[in-house]
Scaffold this active site. Sequence first.
Site, PDB file in Angstrom:
ATOM      1  CB  THR A  87      33.303 -34.128  17.643  1.00 40.05           C
ATOM      2  OG1 THR A  87      32.851 -35.047  18.632  1.00 40.05           O
ATOM      3  CG2 THR A  87      34.520 -33.387  18.170  1.00 40.05           C
ATOM      4  CE  LYS A 162      34.796 -35.500  21.602  1.00 43.55           C
ATOM      5  NZ  LYS A 162      34.239 -36.803  21.741  1.00 43.55           N
ATOM      6  CE  LYS A 237      35.415 -34.529  13.948  1.00 37.78           C
ATOM      7  NZ  LYS A 237      34.057 -35.001  13.865  1.00 37.78           N
TER       8      LYS A 237
HETATM    9  P1  NAD Z   1      29.566 -41.754  10.842  1.00 31.72           P
HETATM   10  O1  NAD Z   1      30.373 -41.351   9.656  1.00 31.72           O
HETATM   11  O2  NAD Z   1      29.351 -43.206  11.110  1.00 31.72           O
HETATM   12  O3  NAD Z   1      28.108 -41.055  10.781  1.00 31.72           O
HETATM   13  C1  NAD Z   1      27.855 -39.809  10.230  1.00 31.72           C
HETATM   14  C2  NAD Z   1      26.598 -39.931   9.383  1.00 31.72           C
HETATM   15  O4  NAD Z   1      26.249 -38.656   8.840  1.00 31.72           O
HETATM   16  C3  NAD Z   1      26.776 -40.871   8.193  1.00 31.72           C
HETATM   17  O5  NAD Z   1      25.795 -41.900   8.224  1.00 31.72           O
HETATM   18  C4  NAD Z   1      26.587 -39.959   6.979  1.00 31.72           C
HETATM   19  O6  NAD Z   1      25.962 -40.601   5.862  1.00 31.72           O
HETATM   20  C5  NAD Z   1      25.715 -38.876   7.556  1.00 31.72           C
HETATM   21  N1  NAD Z   1      25.745 -37.633   6.788  1.00 31.72           N
HETATM   22  C6  NAD Z   1      26.814 -37.008   6.228  1.00 31.72           C
HETATM   23  N2  NAD Z   1      26.417 -35.881   5.601  1.00 31.72           N
HETATM   24  C7  NAD Z   1      25.069 -35.799   5.780  1.00 31.72           C
HETATM   25  C8  NAD Z   1      24.093 -34.862   5.364  1.00 31.72           C
HETATM   26  N3  NAD Z   1      24.427 -33.765   4.658  1.00 31.72           N
HETATM   27  N4  NAD Z   1      22.807 -35.087   5.699  1.00 31.72           N
HETATM   28  C9  NAD Z   1      22.464 -36.197   6.417  1.00 31.72           C
HETATM   29  N5  NAD Z   1      23.349 -37.121   6.843  1.00 31.72           N
HETATM   30  C10 NAD Z   1      24.637 -36.919   6.525  1.00 31.72           C
HETATM   31  O7  NAD Z   1      30.255 -41.057  12.095  1.00 31.72           O
HETATM   32  P2  NAD Z   1      30.019 -41.391  13.656  1.00 31.72           P
HETATM   33  O8  NAD Z   1      31.091 -42.308  14.123  1.00 31.72           O
HETATM   34  O9  NAD Z   1      28.584 -41.735  13.856  1.00 31.72           O
HETATM   35  O10 NAD Z   1      30.364 -39.969  14.297  1.00 31.72           O
HETATM   36  C11 NAD Z   1      29.441 -38.893  14.257  1.00 31.72           C
HETATM   37  C12 NAD Z   1      30.012 -37.740  15.062  1.00 31.72           C
HETATM   38  O11 NAD Z   1      30.239 -38.166  16.404  1.00 31.72           O
HETATM   39  C13 NAD Z   1      31.363 -37.216  14.545  1.00 31.72           C
HETATM   40  O12 NAD Z   1      31.363 -35.807  14.657  1.00 31.72           O
HETATM   41  C14 NAD Z   1      32.374 -37.869  15.471  1.00 31.72           C
HETATM   42  O13 NAD Z   1      33.556 -37.105  15.613  1.00 31.72           O
HETATM   43  C15 NAD Z   1      31.592 -37.903  16.775  1.00 31.72           C
HETATM   44  N6  NAD Z   1      32.018 -38.965  17.704  1.00 31.72           N
HETATM   45  C16 NAD Z   1      32.222 -40.228  17.272  1.00 31.72           C
HETATM   46  C17 NAD Z   1      32.625 -41.212  18.174  1.00 31.72           C
HETATM   47  C18 NAD Z   1      32.845 -42.637  17.725  1.00 31.72           C
HETATM   48  O14 NAD Z   1      33.383 -43.425  18.521  1.00 31.72           O
HETATM   49  N7  NAD Z   1      32.450 -43.023  16.520  1.00 31.72           N
HETATM   50  C19 NAD Z   1      32.828 -40.891  19.538  1.00 31.72           C
HETATM   51  C20 NAD Z   1      32.573 -39.578  19.959  1.00 31.72           C
HETATM   52  C21 NAD Z   1      32.172 -38.622  19.026  1.00 31.72           C
END
Ligand code: NAD
Length: 290
Positions: A87, A162, A237
Amino acid sequence: MKIGFIGLGNMGGPMARNLVAAGHDVSAFDVVAPIPDGMTAKTSAAAAAKGAEIVITMLPNGAILRGVANDIIPAMSSGSVLLDCSTVDVESARAVADQAAATDVGALDAPVSGGIGGAEAGTLTFMVGGTDDAFARAKPLFDIMGQKAVLCGPSGNGQAAKICNNMILGATMIATCEAFALADKLGLDRQAMFDVVSTSSGYSWTMNAYCPAPGIGPTSPADNGYQPGFAAELMLKDLRLSQQAAEAVDADTPMGARAKELYETFVEGEGGLGKDFSAMLPRFEKRGRS
Ligand code: NAD
């Protein structure tokens, strides 16, 4: 299919695992998170992207997506597709798509709803922006990771869908919670309130499917001490992204703006961090008008 996967956190980890379970060949990279079994761990994002037919990113925000896109697009083959499921702001999604198009790489912005449970179960909904051709190429992967994928128009429109959806959701949750708090003070029983509203013109997903009052309606995070579910900080967010987008295009969104302020106060000053976004109800319960 040969797939690159970058960002294997709470969402990306289980999404990538489902692709491996379906027999795809996944090369993966994350700066912190461990790479799950069954996929090839790479030492850089570019290495994970090289030679892949589709590269999936699942990253925290637009700035990080832009950085990763700078690294991987030059490594991607002509005709391959960059599928971003994070997102992020609409502007970043469109900038990355333009950058990809310049080197004949297709791009899709495909944020999800369904949360960690949906990622694990392979039941996410994808809201997708991009071309018909890129969408058709990614469709078999949407079918594995999710139960529904809607093509919403050109690049950026997935993110637009979204944040508009979640702006409605945030404002509706607040309206539902404040109405319960008012009903309490008027001496109206919560079950009676639910029975009326859920079958009257005030009904909504937040009332009918995700009721913020414990013990009322179908089981929801309220019945589990407001453990998320959908965390208040993730709602914040998305509300911030919707206000950023509204400012960029001069759209008047007063309810969305107020919802953002309320979630900001709740998360940053009132202990809402780590709680489900429906924990607005106990917040309102404790308050008077001042
Ligand atoms: P998260 O923080 O658990 O995962 C993100 C991952 O990206 C982490 O493991 C981090 O180490 C990695 N990362 C960061 N910078 C990086 C880079 N330069 N290169 C490689 N990896 C890198 O977050 P999440 O909960 O998995 O969410 C991911 C996305 O999905 C976000 O944009 C969030 O808004 C969206 N989202 C999350 C949910 C939820 O319920 N968690 C629901 C819908 C959407």
